[in-house]
Scaffold this active site. Structure first.
Site, PDB file in Angstrom:
ATOM      1  N   GLU A  48     -25.035  93.749 -34.092  1.00 44.50           N
ATOM      2  CA  GLU A  48     -24.360  92.795 -33.208  1.00 44.50           C
ATOM      3  C   GLU A  48     -23.388  91.891 -33.967  1.00 44.50           C
ATOM      4  OE1 GLU A  48     -24.375  92.586 -29.862  1.00 44.50           O
ATOM      5  OE2 GLU A  48     -25.512  94.439 -29.921  1.00 44.50           O
TER       6      GLU A  48
ATOM      7  N   GLU B  45     -18.329  95.894 -43.922  1.00 48.55           N
ATOM      8  CA  GLU B  45     -17.829  96.608 -42.747  1.00 48.55           C
ATOM      9  C   GLU B  45     -16.530  96.008 -42.238  1.00 48.55           C
ATOM     10  OE1 GLU B  45     -22.180  98.050 -40.998  1.00 48.55           O
ATOM     11  OE2 GLU B  45     -21.207  96.247 -40.209  1.00 48.55           O
TER      12      GLU B  45
ATOM     13  N   SER C 167     -21.657  92.438 -36.818  1.00 47.76           N
ATOM     14  CA  SER C 167     -20.444  93.145 -37.224  1.00 47.76           C
ATOM     15  C   SER C 167     -19.604  93.554 -36.022  1.00 47.76           C
ATOM     16  CB  SER C 167     -20.811  94.382 -38.049  1.00 47.76           C
ATOM     17  OG  SER C 167     -21.484  94.008 -39.227  1.00 47.76           O
TER      18      SER C 167
ATOM     19  N   CYS D 130     -28.583  84.947 -43.774  1.00 47.00           N
ATOM     20  CA  CYS D 130     -28.744  86.332 -43.321  1.00 47.00           C
ATOM     21  C   CYS D 130     -28.723  87.322 -44.490  1.00 47.00           C
ATOM     22  CB  CYS D 130     -27.632  86.675 -42.333  1.00 47.00           C
ATOM     23  SG  CYS D 130     -27.654  88.387 -41.770  1.00 47.00           S
TER      24      CYS D 130
ATOM     25  N   ALA E 135     -29.519  92.598 -35.536  1.00 45.35           N
ATOM     26  CA  ALA E 135     -28.642  91.644 -36.206  1.00 45.35           C
ATOM     27  C   ALA E 135     -27.519  92.343 -36.959  1.00 45.35           C
ATOM     28  CB  ALA E 135     -29.456  90.767 -37.160  1.00 45.35           C
TER      29      ALA E 135
END
Length: 405
Positions: free
Chosen positions: A249, A365, A251, A356, A246
Site C-alpha cells: 500500500e 521501488e 509504495s 517502518c 504495508a
C-alpha cells in the site's frame, strides 16, 4: 468546498477531502492542533513537533483495537481468529515483545537483501512499461503502481506470481479491521471467508517451507532466532500479512500520487528530466508531499497531556503524519513540491522504534519507477479522464490514474 464550521475528519470521506485533505490539516494545525474528533472517536494530533515526540513516547501504546478480546466484547466471535492473527504483527506490539520481534524480523528483512533486488525491480518495471508501450496510454495505477509493489513483495516472500491478485482482496478486506469502529454487520461473512482463505494459504506455505527451505523471507523467518526465541506459525502468518499490506500500500500510494503531483508540477518534472541525479531527493519529497499513510494510530497508556489537552488512559490518539509533513514550521513552503528539497526529515515512515522496516524497499521501488518514467516517457501527460481516489480516512491512494505518452 470545506465547511468553514467543521473540523471533523468526516471531511476526508467527501470527494474534495479525498482528493485534497491538506486544507483541513492546515486548519486543524492552526486552530486545534490536538483535536477531539467525532469520526475517529479519538484525539487527532497535527503538528510536526508533537507527532515526532509522540511517536517516541512510551506513554502511547500500540493500537489494540485489533484484538480477539475486543472482537469478543463486540460480539464478533466469528472474526476472533482473524483479529488474533493480525494482532501478532510487529506494528501492534509494545516493548519488550515489539523489540524482540523487530530485531528478529530485521535480521532477515535487511537493506542488503532489498538492495540485491534492484536489478530485478528495474527489469520488472521495464516489462510492465513494455506491455503498454504500443498503446500510447495507460492507467498508471492498474498497469504499474499497483502490480509492481505486489509482485516485489510476493517474490520476496516466495509466493507464486499467479497468486498476486489474491493479495489485493486480502489487503482490502483487512482495512475494516484496522479501525477503532467495528465492521458493518453485512461485511462480516466476507471478512470471515477472507481471513480463513488467507490463514489456510499461509499455513500450507509454511508447512512446505519447513521441509523445503528456499531463499525467501518466509523460509528466513522460520529459521530466524533471537536469544532462543523463534516465531510461531501464527506470528509468521501475521507478520507476512503486515509486510504484504504495508509494503504494497505504501509504495502503490506514493508511486501513483507522486506521479500525479509531478504531472501537476511540470516545472519539477522538467527539472528531474534535466537532472536525474535528483531522483533520490525527489523520492523523499514525494514521500513527504504525497505520503499514502495519513496517520498512525496509538492508545494512551496512561493519563497525559498533549498540547494543553487532557488525554485519558485508553483513549485513541491519531498522529497525522501527513499533516506534520506539511507543517510550515518544519518545511518552508510545505505545499510546494520541490524535488531538490534538502533537510527533508519527513515522518512518512514513522519515527524511532516504530520506523517502518520496509522503508528501503519502498524507496527503491519509487526510485526505479521514476528513473524508468524519465528515461522512457518524455511525453507523459494526464489523460482527459480524471484521477479516481479510494475513500479512506487514514490511507490516501488512487484507484485510477489515466495518462498518455
Amino acid at each position: 468546498m470545506m465547511n468553514e464550521q467543521t473540523l471533523d475528519l468526516s471531511y476526508l470521506l467527501t470527494p474534495e477531502g479525498i482528493a485534497d485533505p491538506y486544507p483541513l490539516f492546515h486548519r486543524l494545525r492552526a486552530e486545534a492542533p490536538v483535536h477531539s474528533d467525532r469520526t475517529l472517536m479519538g484525539w487527532v494530533v497535527t503538528r510536526y513537533a508533537d507527532c515526532q515526540a509522540l511517536l517516541h513516547d512510551p506513554r502511547l501504546r500500540a493500537f489494540k483495537s485489533m484484538s480477539s478480546e475486543r472482537a469478543s466484547e463486540l460480539g464478533l466471535t466469528a472474526l476472533e481468529p482473524y483479529y488474533r492473527m493480525l494482532q501478532t504483527e510487529v506494528f501492534f506490539q509494545d516493548p519488550p515483545q515489539h523489540t524482540r520481534l523487530r530485531r528478529l524480523m530485521g535480521s532477515v528483512f535487511t537493506p542488503q537483501r532489498i538492495e540485491g533486488m534492484r536489478a530485478s525491480i528495474e527489469r520488472w518495471t521495464d516489462e510492465m512499461l513494455d506491455a503498454v508501450a504500443d498503446a500510447g496510454e495507460m492507467d498508471l495505477v492498474r498497469d504499474l503502481a499497483f502490480p509492481l509493489p505486489a509482485l516485489v513483495i510476493a517474490r520476496l516472500l516466495g509466493l507464486p506470481d499467479a497468486d498476486v491478485p489474491r493479495f489485493r482482496t486480502w489487503a482490502d478486506d483487512a482495512i475494516p479491521l484496522m479501525t477503532y469502529n467495528p465492521p458493518e454487520a453485512a461485511e462480516i461473512p466476507r471478512l470471515v471467508r477472507s481471513g480463513q482463505e488467507y490463514t489456510e494459504y499461509f499455513h500450507a506455505l509454511i508447512a512446505d517451507r519447513r521441509t523445503h527451505r528456499r531463499d525467501d523471507l518466509i523460509s528466513a523467518l522460520l529459521g530466524a532466532e533471537e536469544k532462543g526465541y523463534r516465531l510461531s506459525d501464527e506470528e509468521v502468518i501475521g507478520n507476512a500479512f503486515g509486510l504484504l499490506f504495508a509494503g504494497h500500500e505504501t509504495s502503490n500510494g506514493v508511486i501513483s500520487a507522486g506521479l500525479l503531483a509531478l504531472l501537476r508540477a511540470p516545472d519539477q518534472l522538467a527539472r528531474l528530466r534535466r537532472d536525474p541525479a535528483l531522483v533520490p531527493s525527489a523520492v523523499e519529497e514525494l514521500l513527504r508531499h504525497q505520503g499514502s499513510a495519513l496517520g498512525s494510530m496509538r492508545l494512551a497508556g496512561e493519563d497525559l497531556e498533549i498540547g494543553g489537552q487532557a488525554i485519558t488512559r485508553g483513549e485513541p490518539v491519531f498522529l497525522m503524519v501527513a499533516a506534520a509533513n506539511r507543517n510550515p514550521a518544519q518545511f518552508p513552503d510545505p505545499d510546494r513540491l520541490d524535488v531538490g528539497r534538502t533537510n527533508n526529515r519527513h515522518l512518512a515512515f514513522g519515527y524511532s522504534h516504530h520506523f517502518c522496516m520496509g522503508a528501503p524497499l519502498a524507496r527503491l521501488e519509487i526510485q526505479c519507477v521514476l528513473t524508468a518514467i524519465l528515461r522512457r516517457m518524455p511525453g507523459l501527460r494526464l489523460a482527459d479522464a480524471p484521477p479516481v481516489w479510494a475513500p479512506h480516512v487514514l490511507m490516501r491512494t488512487l484507484k485510477s490514474l489515466p495518462v498518455r505518452f
